[in-house]
Design a protein around this motif. Sequence first.
Motif, PDB file in Angstrom:
ATOM      1  N   LEU A 108      49.540  -6.753  -6.420  1.00 35.04           N
ATOM      2  CA  LEU A 108      48.584  -6.692  -5.314  1.00 35.04           C
ATOM      3  C   LEU A 108      49.278  -6.647  -3.962  1.00 35.04           C
ATOM      4  O   LEU A 108      50.277  -7.302  -3.739  1.00 35.04           O
ATOM      5  CB  LEU A 108      47.674  -7.932  -5.369  1.00 35.04           C
ATOM      6  CG  LEU A 108      46.715  -8.156  -4.206  1.00 35.04           C
ATOM      7  CD1 LEU A 108      45.611  -7.110  -4.201  1.00 35.04           C
ATOM      8  CD2 LEU A 108      46.123  -9.565  -4.270  1.00 35.04           C
ATOM      9  N   VAL A 109      48.714  -5.834  -3.059  1.00 34.92           N
ATOM     10  CA  VAL A 109      49.039  -5.910  -1.639  1.00 34.92           C
ATOM     11  C   VAL A 109      47.723  -6.132  -0.907  1.00 34.92           C
ATOM     12  O   VAL A 109      46.773  -5.373  -1.079  1.00 34.92           O
ATOM     13  CB  VAL A 109      49.717  -4.632  -1.105  1.00 34.92           C
ATOM     14  CG1 VAL A 109      49.913  -4.723   0.403  1.00 34.92           C
ATOM     15  CG2 VAL A 109      51.048  -4.402  -1.795  1.00 34.92           C
ATOM     16  N   PRO A 130      57.542 -11.470   0.500  1.00 33.92           N
ATOM     17  CA  PRO A 130      57.248 -10.618   1.660  1.00 33.92           C
ATOM     18  C   PRO A 130      56.549  -9.324   1.259  1.00 33.92           C
ATOM     19  O   PRO A 130      56.618  -8.891   0.110  1.00 33.92           O
ATOM     20  CB  PRO A 130      58.633 -10.331   2.258  1.00 33.92           C
ATOM     21  CG  PRO A 130      59.599 -10.592   1.154  1.00 33.92           C
ATOM     22  CD  PRO A 130      58.985 -11.638   0.290  1.00 33.92           C
ATOM     23  N   ARG A 131      55.861  -8.727   2.208  1.00 36.90           N
ATOM     24  CA  ARG A 131      55.173  -7.445   2.052  1.00 36.90           C
ATOM     25  C   ARG A 131      54.031  -7.491   1.044  1.00 36.90           C
ATOM     26  O   ARG A 131      53.604  -6.456   0.549  1.00 36.90           O
ATOM     27  CB  ARG A 131      56.162  -6.315   1.707  1.00 36.90           C
ATOM     28  CG  ARG A 131      57.170  -6.041   2.818  1.00 36.90           C
ATOM     29  CD  ARG A 131      57.888  -4.723   2.600  1.00 36.90           C
ATOM     30  NE  ARG A 131      58.699  -4.722   1.393  1.00 36.90           N
ATOM     31  CZ  ARG A 131      59.980  -5.060   1.345  1.00 36.90           C
ATOM     32  NH1 ARG A 131      60.599  -5.437   2.440  1.00 36.90           N
ATOM     33  NH2 ARG A 131      60.644  -5.026   0.225  1.00 36.90           N
ATOM     34  N   GLN A 132      53.533  -8.676   0.737  1.00 36.75           N
ATOM     35  CA  GLN A 132      52.348  -8.787  -0.125  1.00 36.75           C
ATOM     36  C   GLN A 132      51.075  -8.900   0.698  1.00 36.75           C
ATOM     37  O   GLN A 132      50.007  -8.519   0.248  1.00 36.75           O
ATOM     38  CB  GLN A 132      52.463 -10.011  -1.041  1.00 36.75           C
ATOM     39  CG  GLN A 132      53.477  -9.857  -2.158  1.00 36.75           C
ATOM     40  CD  GLN A 132      53.427 -11.037  -3.110  1.00 36.75           C
ATOM     41  OE1 GLN A 132      53.504 -12.185  -2.711  1.00 36.75           O
ATOM     42  NE2 GLN A 132      53.293 -10.745  -4.393  1.00 36.75           N
ATOM     43  N   ARG A 133      51.202  -9.460   1.911  1.00 38.83           N
ATOM     44  CA  ARG A 133      50.058  -9.540   2.812  1.00 38.83           C
ATOM     45  C   ARG A 133      50.441  -8.892   4.130  1.00 38.83           C
ATOM     46  O   ARG A 133      51.442  -9.243   4.748  1.00 38.83           O
ATOM     47  CB  ARG A 133      49.635 -10.989   3.056  1.00 38.83           C
ATOM     48  CG  ARG A 133      48.481 -11.104   4.061  1.00 38.83           C
ATOM     49  CD  ARG A 133      48.022 -12.523   4.275  1.00 38.83           C
ATOM     50  NE  ARG A 133      49.093 -13.374   4.749  1.00 38.83           N
ATOM     51  CZ  ARG A 133      49.145 -14.692   4.524  1.00 38.83           C
ATOM     52  NH1 ARG A 133      48.210 -15.269   3.808  1.00 38.83           N
ATOM     53  NH2 ARG A 133      50.147 -15.412   5.000  1.00 38.83           N
ATOM     54  N   LEU A 134      49.643  -7.941   4.566  1.00 37.76           N
ATOM     55  CA  LEU A 134      49.893  -7.236   5.811  1.00 37.76           C
ATOM     56  C   LEU A 134      48.747  -7.511   6.778  1.00 37.76           C
ATOM     57  O   LEU A 134      47.580  -7.356   6.422  1.00 37.76           O
ATOM     58  CB  LEU A 134      49.998  -5.727   5.567  1.00 37.76           C
ATOM     59  CG  LEU A 134      50.983  -5.265   4.484  1.00 37.76           C
ATOM     60  CD1 LEU A 134      50.869  -3.765   4.273  1.00 37.76           C
ATOM     61  CD2 LEU A 134      52.410  -5.647   4.843  1.00 37.76           C
ATOM     62  N   ASP A 135      49.081  -7.932   7.997  1.00 35.88           N
ATOM     63  CA  ASP A 135      48.045  -8.096   9.014  1.00 35.88           C
ATOM     64  C   ASP A 135      48.646  -7.825  10.386  1.00 35.88           C
ATOM     65  O   ASP A 135      49.779  -7.365  10.496  1.00 35.88           O
ATOM     66  CB  ASP A 135      47.373  -9.467   8.923  1.00 35.88           C
ATOM     67  CG  ASP A 135      48.334 -10.630   9.139  1.00 35.88           C
ATOM     68  OD1 ASP A 135      49.334 -10.449   9.863  1.00 35.88           O
ATOM     69  OD2 ASP A 135      48.078 -11.713   8.579  1.00 35.88           O
ATOM     70  N   ALA A 136      47.888  -8.098  11.435  1.00 32.80           N
ATOM     71  CA  ALA A 136      48.349  -7.775  12.791  1.00 32.80           C
ATOM     72  C   ALA A 136      49.627  -8.521  13.151  1.00 32.80           C
ATOM     73  O   ALA A 136      50.386  -8.079  14.010  1.00 32.80           O
ATOM     74  CB  ALA A 136      47.260  -8.098  13.805  1.00 32.80           C
ATOM     75  N   ASP A 158      52.016   1.771  -7.984  1.00 33.76           N
ATOM     76  CA  ASP A 158      51.680   0.996  -9.182  1.00 33.76           C
ATOM     77  C   ASP A 158      50.966  -0.313  -8.844  1.00 33.76           C
ATOM     78  O   ASP A 158      50.675  -1.105  -9.736  1.00 33.76           O
ATOM     79  CB  ASP A 158      52.943   0.690  -9.983  1.00 33.76           C
ATOM     80  CG  ASP A 158      53.971  -0.085  -9.176  1.00 33.76           C
ATOM     81  OD1 ASP A 158      53.967   0.056  -7.928  1.00 33.76           O
ATOM     82  OD2 ASP A 158      54.769  -0.828  -9.771  1.00 33.76           O
ATOM     83  N   LYS A 159      50.678  -0.548  -7.551  1.00 33.83           N
ATOM     84  CA  LYS A 159      49.968  -1.759  -7.153  1.00 33.83           C
ATOM     85  C   LYS A 159      48.583  -1.410  -6.611  1.00 33.83           C
ATOM     86  O   LYS A 159      48.330  -0.272  -6.209  1.00 33.83           O
ATOM     87  CB  LYS A 159      50.765  -2.527  -6.088  1.00 33.83           C
ATOM     88  CG  LYS A 159      52.097  -3.067  -6.580  1.00 33.83           C
ATOM     89  CD  LYS A 159      52.763  -3.940  -5.524  1.00 33.83           C
ATOM     90  CE  LYS A 159      54.091  -4.503  -6.036  1.00 33.83           C
ATOM     91  NZ  LYS A 159      54.716  -5.437  -5.077  1.00 33.83           N
ATOM     92  N   ARG A 160      47.689  -2.400  -6.608  1.00 37.57           N
ATOM     93  CA  ARG A 160      46.384  -2.216  -5.989  1.00 37.57           C
ATOM     94  C   ARG A 160      46.433  -2.745  -4.565  1.00 37.57           C
ATOM     95  O   ARG A 160      46.932  -3.842  -4.329  1.00 37.57           O
ATOM     96  CB  ARG A 160      45.290  -2.956  -6.769  1.00 37.57           C
ATOM     97  CG  ARG A 160      45.041  -2.406  -8.166  1.00 37.57           C
ATOM     98  CD  ARG A 160      44.900  -0.889  -8.206  1.00 37.57           C
ATOM     99  NE  ARG A 160      43.888  -0.350  -7.297  1.00 37.57           N
ATOM    100  CZ  ARG A 160      42.651  -0.037  -7.677  1.00 37.57           C
ATOM    101  NH1 ARG A 160      42.266  -0.220  -8.933  1.00 37.57           N
ATOM    102  NH2 ARG A 160      41.800   0.482  -6.821  1.00 37.57           N
ATOM    103  N   VAL A 161      45.924  -1.954  -3.665  1.00 39.42           N
ATOM    104  CA  VAL A 161      45.866  -2.340  -2.257  1.00 39.42           C
ATOM    105  C   VAL A 161      44.419  -2.680  -1.912  1.00 39.42           C
ATOM    106  O   VAL A 161      43.526  -1.852  -2.076  1.00 39.42           O
ATOM    107  CB  VAL A 161      46.381  -1.219  -1.341  1.00 39.42           C
ATOM    108  CG1 VAL A 161      46.228  -1.613   0.125  1.00 39.42           C
ATOM    109  CG2 VAL A 161      47.846  -0.912  -1.661  1.00 39.42           C
ATOM    110  N   VAL A 162      44.211  -3.901  -1.459  1.00 37.48           N
ATOM    111  CA  VAL A 162      42.875  -4.366  -1.081  1.00 37.48           C
ATOM    112  C   VAL A 162      42.910  -4.718   0.402  1.00 37.48           C
ATOM    113  O   VAL A 162      43.712  -5.549   0.828  1.00 37.48           O
ATOM    114  CB  VAL A 162      42.447  -5.588  -1.916  1.00 37.48           C
ATOM    115  CG1 VAL A 162      41.084  -6.105  -1.454  1.00 37.48           C
ATOM    116  CG2 VAL A 162      42.410  -5.234  -3.402  1.00 37.48           C
ATOM    117  N   ALA A 163      42.048  -4.082   1.178  1.00 37.38           N
ATOM    118  CA  ALA A 163      41.959  -4.350   2.613  1.00 37.38           C
ATOM    119  C   ALA A 163      40.673  -5.113   2.893  1.00 37.38           C
ATOM    120  O   ALA A 163      39.580  -4.637   2.587  1.00 37.38           O
ATOM    121  CB  ALA A 163      41.984  -3.046   3.407  1.00 37.38           C
TER     122      ALA A 163
END
Length: 275
Positions: A108-109, A130-136, A158-163
């Motif tokens: 997951l990202v 690192p790089r598993q959660r992206l925000d401002a 190969d990962k799911r990206v959930v925003a």
Amino acid sequence: LNWILHFGHRFDASAKIIQIDVHPEEIGNNRSVTVPLIGHIPLVVAQVTAALASRPLTSHTAFVEELRTKVATNVPRLTSKFTEDSLPMSYHRAFGEIRSKLPAKEKLVLVSEGANTMDIARSVFDFDHPRQRLDAGTFATMGVGLGFAIAAQLHYPDKRVVAIVGDSAFGFSVMELETAARARLPLVVVVINNNGIYHGLDDAEYEDAAKQGRLPSTALLPDVRYDLFAEAVGGLGKLVRTPEELSQSVEDALNETLRLTVINCLIKPGGRQKL
């Protein structure tokens, strides 16, 4: 010491601050620093850790115990928010439902963007690498969430990206959905819709404020169909109002492999509170 830590202004006046930064010009910008350490954080931390290995911090036991007591008090209070049944849903109720359906962390990202949406998400979705959660992050800006999500999905096929984005944040870059659809990226976008920035107005409050010409600049139209933006580019759109609908929609979205999904999640507006 940027906006995330309130520029250091909420620290105790007698606090001693140790600042590690790769840029010398960033040292002591907003508060005076007792110990400035210039260097790359992983290298500096490794050196500090090695230096402290022979110096047991027994004098800090009381402080550590105080922190543990505080955590033990806060965890049950926070956990109860994930199961409250009132409608519209709260941030925590919606986040708890989403969290229960997400894949394993290594697959997951998570992108989070918005005011309360991003801030509260930081305390709900825990990550270990690192790089598993992206925000401002330190940038203090909105409009980067969908761009982050697209880049992450291209980098990690190969990962799911959930925003998980606030309704205002979503509006800053909503047309990036077309980019994602054109690239056949199966993004999962959950719009946390509270009708405003930080907070919005419910239908009655909105009508009353509009009639009086006192509509706050932070308010957005109640019940905007953000989910239809996904359908406009050939994706899947879901409008949800209950935890059960949200849970099923997240599950359906994660089963999509070639098209994006936008889940328009209606939560409590929050009322006309002071920002």
